[in-house]
Design a protein around this motif. Sequence first.
Motif, PDB file in Angstrom:
ATOM      1  N   ARG A 383      -5.797  24.984  48.330  1.00  0.00           N
ATOM      2  CA  ARG A 383      -6.928  24.236  47.764  1.00  0.00           C
ATOM      3  C   ARG A 383      -6.586  23.830  46.343  1.00  0.00           C
ATOM      4  O   ARG A 383      -6.695  22.683  45.963  1.00  0.00           O
ATOM      5  CB  ARG A 383      -8.183  25.100  47.807  1.00  0.00           C
ATOM      6  N   ASP A 384      -6.162  24.790  45.537  1.00  0.00           N
ATOM      7  CA  ASP A 384      -5.663  24.590  44.173  1.00  0.00           C
ATOM      8  C   ASP A 384      -4.992  25.884  43.748  1.00  0.00           C
ATOM      9  O   ASP A 384      -5.010  26.886  44.483  1.00  0.00           O
ATOM     10  CB  ASP A 384      -6.795  24.200  43.198  1.00  0.00           C
ATOM     11  N   ILE A 385      -4.407  25.908  42.558  1.00  0.00           N
ATOM     12  CA  ILE A 385      -3.629  27.083  42.144  1.00  0.00           C
ATOM     13  C   ILE A 385      -4.506  28.282  41.802  1.00  0.00           C
ATOM     14  O   ILE A 385      -3.992  29.383  41.617  1.00  0.00           O
ATOM     15  CB  ILE A 385      -2.709  26.764  40.948  1.00  0.00           C
ATOM     16  N   GLU A 386      -5.824  28.101  41.737  1.00  0.00           N
ATOM     17  CA  GLU A 386      -6.724  29.224  41.488  1.00  0.00           C
ATOM     18  C   GLU A 386      -7.144  29.925  42.787  1.00  0.00           C
ATOM     19  O   GLU A 386      -7.806  30.955  42.753  1.00  0.00           O
ATOM     20  CB  GLU A 386      -7.975  28.752  40.733  1.00  0.00           C
ATOM     21  N   GLN A 387      -6.746  29.374  43.931  1.00  0.00           N
ATOM     22  CA  GLN A 387      -7.066  30.006  45.211  1.00  0.00           C
ATOM     23  C   GLN A 387      -6.365  31.357  45.311  1.00  0.00           C
ATOM     24  O   GLN A 387      -5.221  31.519  44.875  1.00  0.00           O
ATOM     25  CB  GLN A 387      -6.607  29.108  46.370  1.00  0.00           C
ATOM     26  N   GLN A 388      -7.043  32.349  45.890  1.00  0.00           N
ATOM     27  CA  GLN A 388      -6.440  33.678  46.026  1.00  0.00           C
ATOM     28  C   GLN A 388      -5.335  33.660  47.078  1.00  0.00           C
ATOM     29  O   GLN A 388      -5.471  33.033  48.135  1.00  0.00           O
ATOM     30  CB  GLN A 388      -7.502  34.716  46.391  1.00  0.00           C
ATOM     31  N   VAL A 389      -4.260  34.350  46.783  1.00  0.00           N
ATOM     32  CA  VAL A 389      -3.099  34.381  47.669  1.00  0.00           C
ATOM     33  C   VAL A 389      -3.452  34.955  49.044  1.00  0.00           C
ATOM     34  O   VAL A 389      -2.927  34.502  50.063  1.00  0.00           O
ATOM     35  CB  VAL A 389      -1.955  35.193  47.014  1.00  0.00           C
ATOM     36  N   ARG A 390      -4.336  35.942  49.088  1.00  0.00           N
ATOM     37  CA  ARG A 390      -4.656  36.584  50.369  1.00  0.00           C
ATOM     38  C   ARG A 390      -5.275  35.621  51.368  1.00  0.00           C
ATOM     39  O   ARG A 390      -5.298  35.905  52.572  1.00  0.00           O
ATOM     40  CB  ARG A 390      -5.576  37.779  50.147  1.00  0.00           C
ATOM     41  N   ASP A 391      -5.776  34.466  50.905  1.00  0.00           N
ATOM     42  CA  ASP A 391      -6.385  33.487  51.800  1.00  0.00           C
ATOM     43  C   ASP A 391      -5.376  32.533  52.414  1.00  0.00           C
ATOM     44  O   ASP A 391      -5.739  31.715  53.267  1.00  0.00           O
ATOM     45  CB  ASP A 391      -7.443  32.661  51.046  1.00  0.00           C
ATOM     46  N   LEU A 392      -4.109  32.627  52.013  1.00  0.00           N
ATOM     47  CA  LEU A 392      -3.078  31.723  52.512  1.00  0.00           C
ATOM     48  C   LEU A 392      -2.484  32.225  53.826  1.00  0.00           C
ATOM     49  O   LEU A 392      -2.542  33.416  54.140  1.00  0.00           O
ATOM     50  CB  LEU A 392      -1.942  31.581  51.487  1.00  0.00           C
ATOM     51  N   SER A 393      -1.868  31.316  54.582  1.00  0.00           N
ATOM     52  CA  SER A 393      -1.124  31.697  55.786  1.00  0.00           C
ATOM     53  C   SER A 393       0.165  32.389  55.381  1.00  0.00           C
ATOM     54  O   SER A 393       0.584  32.341  54.212  1.00  0.00           O
ATOM     55  CB  SER A 393      -0.802  30.445  56.609  1.00  0.00           C
ATOM     56  N   GLY A 394       0.823  33.032  56.363  1.00  0.00           N
ATOM     57  CA  GLY A 394       2.060  33.756  56.077  1.00  0.00           C
ATOM     58  C   GLY A 394       3.139  32.876  55.467  1.00  0.00           C
ATOM     59  O   GLY A 394       3.821  33.266  54.512  1.00  0.00           O
ATOM     60  N   GLY A 395       3.314  31.667  56.002  1.00  0.00           N
ATOM     61  CA  GLY A 395       4.340  30.765  55.490  1.00  0.00           C
ATOM     62  C   GLY A 395       4.068  30.319  54.077  1.00  0.00           C
ATOM     63  O   GLY A 395       4.988  30.208  53.251  1.00  0.00           O
ATOM     64  N   ASN A 396       2.808  30.071  53.761  1.00  0.00           N
ATOM     65  CA  ASN A 396       2.465  29.640  52.407  1.00  0.00           C
ATOM     66  C   ASN A 396       2.533  30.800  51.414  1.00  0.00           C
ATOM     67  O   ASN A 396       2.850  30.607  50.243  1.00  0.00           O
ATOM     68  CB  ASN A 396       1.098  28.968  52.399  1.00  0.00           C
TER      69      ASN A 396
END
Length: 489
Positions: A383-396
């Motif tokens: 979404r943007d660089i302030e998005q929490q990492v835990r919300d990303l997929s494994g590849g991202n």
Amino acid sequence: MYKDFGPTKAVTDMTLELKRGVVTGLVGENGSGKSTISSMISGVYPPTKGTMTYKGQPYSPKSVLDARKQGIQYLTQEQGTIDGMTVAENMFLGEEESLGKKGIVNIKKINARSAEILKENGLENVIPTKMVDDYSFEERKMIETARALSHQPEILIIDETTTALSQKGRDRIYEIIAEQKAKGTAVLIISHDLDEVKHLCDEVVVMRDGIYINTLTGGDIEPHNIRQNMIGREIDGSYYRADYECSYDEEVVLEVRNLSVSGIFEDISFELHKGEILGIGGLSECGMHELLKTVYGALKPSSGSVILKKNGVQLKNTTVSVKNKIAYIPKDRDKESLFQATSIKDNIVTAALDKLKKGFIITPSSERKMADKEAANIEVKMRDIEQQVRDLSGGNKQKVVIAKWMANDSRLFIMDCPTRGIDVGVKEKIYKLMNRLKNEGIAILMVSEEMMELIGMADRIITMKDGKLSKEFERSAGLTESTIISAIV
């Protein structure tokens, strides 16, 4: 079904059917919505819009425990047990009252029942009263599996569970799938190993960008066909290196001398050259993962040394390694490389704070600028660089790990299973990045459990067996998986 996370649309108009006694594969690139679908089915969170029907009745689980009680079991890719608790406490978490009375938990009964379940699943060596922290990642995954099977499931969801397991662990999961299929359980498998998908699945559902694309059956379940459906385009040839030359500079960048860690590996020596991709292969228990930790300085050796040849610095700890521009990409990125509860920005800049300092000050604008640049360079879907990492997929998440080290201008990369649990599209990007780094003279030390990854990317491959080096191979067109396997088994 639909699922939104604020402005992020994770799943858009997705339809999925699971049938008794049928093994269904769910595939797609990282971020396509596969795990989001599984999480909705298993009660992690509700859909934003749409309905689920289970056994002919409307289905809307209030929690994971609620879904479990209804016969839906979910095995995830990442760690699903909780540190600081015993094996038995983990196995009956949320279900303690089932073996107690009037709100009083009967620990003795929980321990006894846990021992029975573990024995039924071939885990007699696991002690229920022992802290779960004392067991390896793979052993903990098998404990989770035993917990899931303690109540006969109606639906069993296996989300990238095999990616972190040794061949022995994978074979056990395959046996469980066959057993559950024979019992009439509906099995849903999420996997990026397309050969595994072909071998296990009766049908394969393809997603792309949160949308249903196609259902493949029979002879259509072929890796090339699956990839084309996932990506929406033809993949031209292999995404590994096109050359078969063992090419690197004569200059030695890193020297490992007689390195040992008591009880794990012993007397390991090798040199890593400028512009070389040096691959290390072996069975999971051979000590190769611990070897990389030791080279990086995260594990203390009992003897031997790791030396940077250019300046003679000995890598004794991770602080020295980071200061000397060495990157480490671990096998377990969630636990060892990312701060899950913080932003993408905070994760990317964490290794490069000295680079950002002006005197004693680091400005928020300089952090944002660095994070934006590195996230864009490696194409993190966010979404943007302030998005929490835990919300990303494994590849991202893996892209964020790499971006962190790119931000620090790393000159040597230590990679432990760099493409574990990520899709073909992200794999392609990581392999291209490795080629680019190699061509820039950057050295790469890589452990992989995928033989084709080693053959496809490495200039040299050294194999390990029972904690010792067993053989060395140079890159060539004639190098095969069976040749390497014969040196590690």
